[in-house]
Design an enzyme around this catalytic site. Structure first.
Site, PDB file in Angstrom:
ATOM      1  N   ASP A 257      13.686 -17.523  -4.206  1.00  0.00           N
ATOM      2  CA  ASP A 257      13.186 -16.149  -4.231  1.00  0.00           C
ATOM      3  C   ASP A 257      14.637 -15.539  -4.604  1.00  0.00           C
ATOM      4  OD1 ASP A 257      12.055 -13.854  -3.807  1.00  0.00           O
ATOM      5  OD2 ASP A 257      11.144 -14.337  -2.113  1.00  0.00           O
TER       6      ASP A 257
HETATM    7  C1  BGC Z   1      10.172 -11.181  -3.156  1.00  0.00           C
HETATM    8  C2  BGC Z   1       9.498 -12.194  -4.335  1.00  0.00           C
HETATM    9  C3  BGC Z   1       9.427 -11.540  -5.605  1.00  0.00           C
HETATM   10  C4  BGC Z   1      10.832 -11.308  -6.147  1.00  0.00           C
HETATM   11  C5  BGC Z   1      11.149 -10.703  -7.416  1.00  0.00           C
HETATM   12  C6  BGC Z   1      11.483 -10.849  -3.770  1.00  0.00           C
HETATM   13  O1  BGC Z   1      12.083  -9.749  -2.922  1.00  0.00           O
HETATM   14  O2  BGC Z   1      10.247 -11.668  -1.992  1.00  0.00           O
HETATM   15  O3  BGC Z   1       8.205 -12.226  -3.871  1.00  0.00           O
HETATM   16  O4  BGC Z   1       8.645 -12.141  -6.677  1.00  0.00           O
HETATM   17  O5  BGC Z   1      11.510 -10.361  -5.103  1.00  0.00           O
HETATM   18  O6  BGC Z   1      10.952  -9.333  -7.257  1.00  0.00           O
END
Ligand code: BGC
Length: 711
Positions: A257
């Site tokens: 993530d």
């Molecule tokens: C989230 C993810 C997301 C990523 C990119 C993170 O803060 O937890 O689900 O895909 O950001 O935006």
């Protein structure tokens, strides 16, 4: 098909491919091709041209939403987008209703259509990786991202995620199932460790990921922020190496993530292929000395790079533009699908005196009040938040349906002049739209169980003035409705309805569409009644400190909160049916404007343990209007050697029936439907003996049952 090929085969082919243009492989226009000796050879040929430094460079993202380019081998960068309710990162988009609404539809065909549409929307924006679907379990109504995820049940999640992923990937876009694993709360998500026993993990929290990998063959997985049993998921050998890449045979790309990597060497050695959004830890500064010191093998780095190259080659990303002129950036078909998802998901929880459906001919004056009536609340907040094309608010949708002759009174709060009050009291019907929105429910924080301030009072005032008051709820799951529920005749749950929500509200309230959604979560009476309540926030006395190194190389100690999953398997309806207590509304529940009857259950009296069992029954529409019912099949194992939940969902099917129509339905139960995770043997096990099969329209209403003896 993700079979591996023996080294000598692709070494020879590598030589052949290396001698011609490295990126000239023929690809199909849309779906990915399976892995093959030719793909392996090309991936190895590209790898062989890279220095160790260049390989390491490929292990981190760039510019927030891209993989890194590598001009030395003609590799461009590849684009990503968030996805839970729409392809949202690159401008306005079609905003669908999102995960909890899809789960409330209980419709696997709809899941496939949504996957196809999101794949097309992604291609139309030049996107190679869709950062979804999210499949974490809705353990608690407080978790801020439930609206992006699906349900409280692993079987329902698994059944929906497979066609969804197949849809996305059929369009030539890599789906990224997330957040692996146990990211079931937003509170303190970077520092919380989900501490859970293996059986609970296997039976509740991992199956949707397992189905994504083993059935849908998803090509990317995203690790979660949280730790699992004290180890960050991005460096968790149990999750990433033993289970995901080992047992399940995941051959795709495991990405972090955004900023969920905490240790470059540990992540590299424990399965992480791609650090997003940038190589803060998996970089040359950390990995080169580690390779030299023998802490990281170059072959481990090669394996990560090969996974990236293989996927990119299989999808043809290097051989064709991702943008497909056949796709529309703005699509009327997508709007129709967004409407269909909303219509299929709205769940009618109460309809006293059959107030609904309303007769449009009889509604001359309508009051539409509340903060969620206008502007449109399409989704929750955070990285999924989509900027929808022309979202239709509840106010607009209902007014459109009624047409120019209706008088519509609107206020976001309770009006304070006499005349305005009179407007509410004299209305033929009052609609109060309350609940959460992108500010009060979303990523990075948990939400309250009580409605946002002032909303209970608003409902009480409205219903005191006019008893024909319908309450509409917006939110990712259950919320506290106790103060006013007995005074209000009708209650409709909208989840987050996407950009066509207002149109769907109009069609359902006025009977143009019969409500068919079924709760994907148990709707609790109060937050403390939820089985996870006493475990949800860790006890500060259990906090530990983790010694680690920051991106600057300096030591970084931080406090880990231990969230003990003491509720174990007792999530949602598993708890309610096992204890014999009742939530306010059970999992699987939802009213219709018609009625259905179940009859003629047929299942074998005996079967071999492990054999597939067919269960059939009839569903009849016994009312006067067409409608859809979701037949749900629950399995109980009263003679198990271990404690098991009283019943578990193991089959379901949605059926559309005309008035008076009967459909004969057949569901199959495979070996897993009767199995539990044996902690001592570390495998799925069936205890032979008596099982009970129950069929009905919710986890609590199962009018048909039959016993089966497995031997
Ligand atoms: C989230 C993810 C997301 C990523 C990119 C993170 O803060 O937890 O689900 O895909 O950001 O935006």
């Amino acid at each position: 098909m993700k079979n591996r090929f023996l080294l000598p085969v692709y070494s020879i082919l590598a030589l052949i491919f290396a001698s011609i243009s490295p990126l000239c492989l023929e690809v199909r226009a849309q779906a990915p091709v399976p892995d093959s000796p030719a793909i392996e050879a090309q991936a190895h040929a590209l790898l062989s041209k890279l220095t160790l430094e260049q390989k390491i460079e490929l292990l981190g993202g760039i510019d927030n939403m891209f993989t890194r380019p590598m001009p030395a081998i003609g590799l461009p960068r590849f684009k990503m987008s968030d996805a839970s309710v729409g392809v949202r990162t690159w401008g306005p988009t079609t905003a669908y209703a999102g995960g909890s609404a899809l789960a409330a539809s209980w419709d696997t065909d709809l899941a496939r259509k949504l996957g196809d549409a999101l794949g097309r929307d992604a291609r139309a924006r030049n996107v190679n990786f869709l950062l979804g679907p999210g499949v974490n379990i809705a353990r608690s109504p407080l978790a801020g991202r439930n609206f992006e995820y699906l349900s409280e049940d692993p079987f329902l999640n698994s059944a929906l995620v497979v066609p969804f992923i197949e849809g996305v990937e059929s369009q030539g876009v890599i789906a990224t199932v997330k957040h692996f694993a146990l990211n079931d709360q937003e509170f303190n998500r970077h520092n919380a460790s989900s501490d859970v026993d293996e059986r609970t993990m296997r039976e509740i929290y991992l199956p949707a990921f397992e189905a994504a990998v083993t059935k849908a063959h998803v090509d990317a997985v995203m690790n979660s922020y949280n730790l699992v049993n004290g180890v960050h998921s991005t460096q968790n050998d149990f999750l990433n190496l033993k289970v995901l890449k080992g047992e399940w045979g995941f051959a795709g790309i495991l990405m972090s993530d955004w900023d969920s990597t905490y240790d470059g060497v540990a992540a590299c050695n424990n399965g992480l292929d791609l650090e997003m959004p940038s190589p803060k830890f998996m970089n040359a500064g950390n990995l080169l000395p580690a390779v030299r010191a023998g802490q990281v093998k170059e072959s481990t780095i090669d394996e990560h790079v090969l996974r990236l190259l293989r996927a990119e080659l299989r999808y043809g990303f290097t051989a064709r533009p991702q943008f497909d002129p056949a796709d529309s950036t703005y699509s009327v078909a997508d709007r129709t699908l967004a409407l269909e998802e909303a219509l299929e998901s709205f769940t009618l929880l109460k309809n006293e005196g059959r107030l609904l459906p309303l007769d449009p001919a009889k509604i001359k004056n309508i009051a539409i009040i509340g903060p969620d009536a206008y502007p449109a609340v399409t989704g929750g907040g955070g990285s999924s938040e989509a900027h929808a094309f022309e979202p239709v608010s509840i106010l607009t949708g209902v007014a459109n349906l009624l047409g120019p002759d209706a008088h519509v009174f609107y206020s976001d709060s309770m009006p304070d002049t006499d005349a305005e009050k009179k407007a509410v009291a004299r209305a033929d019907v009052v609609i109060v739209a309350v609940g959460f929105d992108a500010k009060t429910e979303g990523e990075g924080h948990d939400r309250t169980f009580t409605l946002p301030a002032g909303q209970d009072v608003l409902i009480e005032q409205a219903v005191a003035l006019n008893p024909r008051t319908i309450v509409l709820l917006t939110g990712g799951g259950g919320m506290d409705v106790n103060r006013w529920l007995d005074k209000v005749p009708a209650l409709l749950h909208l989840y987050y309805p996407g950009q066509e929500g207002g149109t769907a509200v109009g069609q359902i309230l006025f009977g143009q569409h019969n409500p068919e959604g079924k709760l994907p979560v148990s709707f609790d009476r109060s937050w403390d009644a939820n089985p996870s309540a006493k475990w949800y926030y860790g006890d500060p006395r259990d906090n530990t400190t983790l010694d680690t190194t920051g991106p600057d190389g300096k030591p970084l100690d931080y406090t880990v909160e231990h969230v003990k999953y003491g509720d174990k398997l007792m999530v949602g309806y598993r708890y309610w049916t096992t204890t014999g207590k009742h939530p306010l509304y059970p999992f699987g529940y939802g009213l219709s404007y018609t009625t259905f009857a179940f009859s003629r259950l047929d299942a074998p009296a005996t079967a071999a343990a492990g054999a597939t069992v067919s269960v059939s029954f009839d569903v009849t529409n016994t009312g006067n209007v067409a409608g859809a019912e979701v037949a749900q099949l629950y399995v109980s194992d009263p003679s198990a050697k271990v404690d098991r939940p009283e019943r578990e969902l193991k089959g379901f099917a949605k059926v559309r029936l005309a008035p008076g129509e009967t459909r004969h339905m057949t569901l199959s139960l495979d070996a897993r439907a009767f199995s539990y995770w044996d902690e001592a043997a570390h495998k799925w096990t069936i205890d032979p003996g008596k099982f009970v099969l129950r069929v009905g329209d919710s986890s609590e209403n199962t009018p048909l049952s039959a016993e089966i003896d497995l031997h």
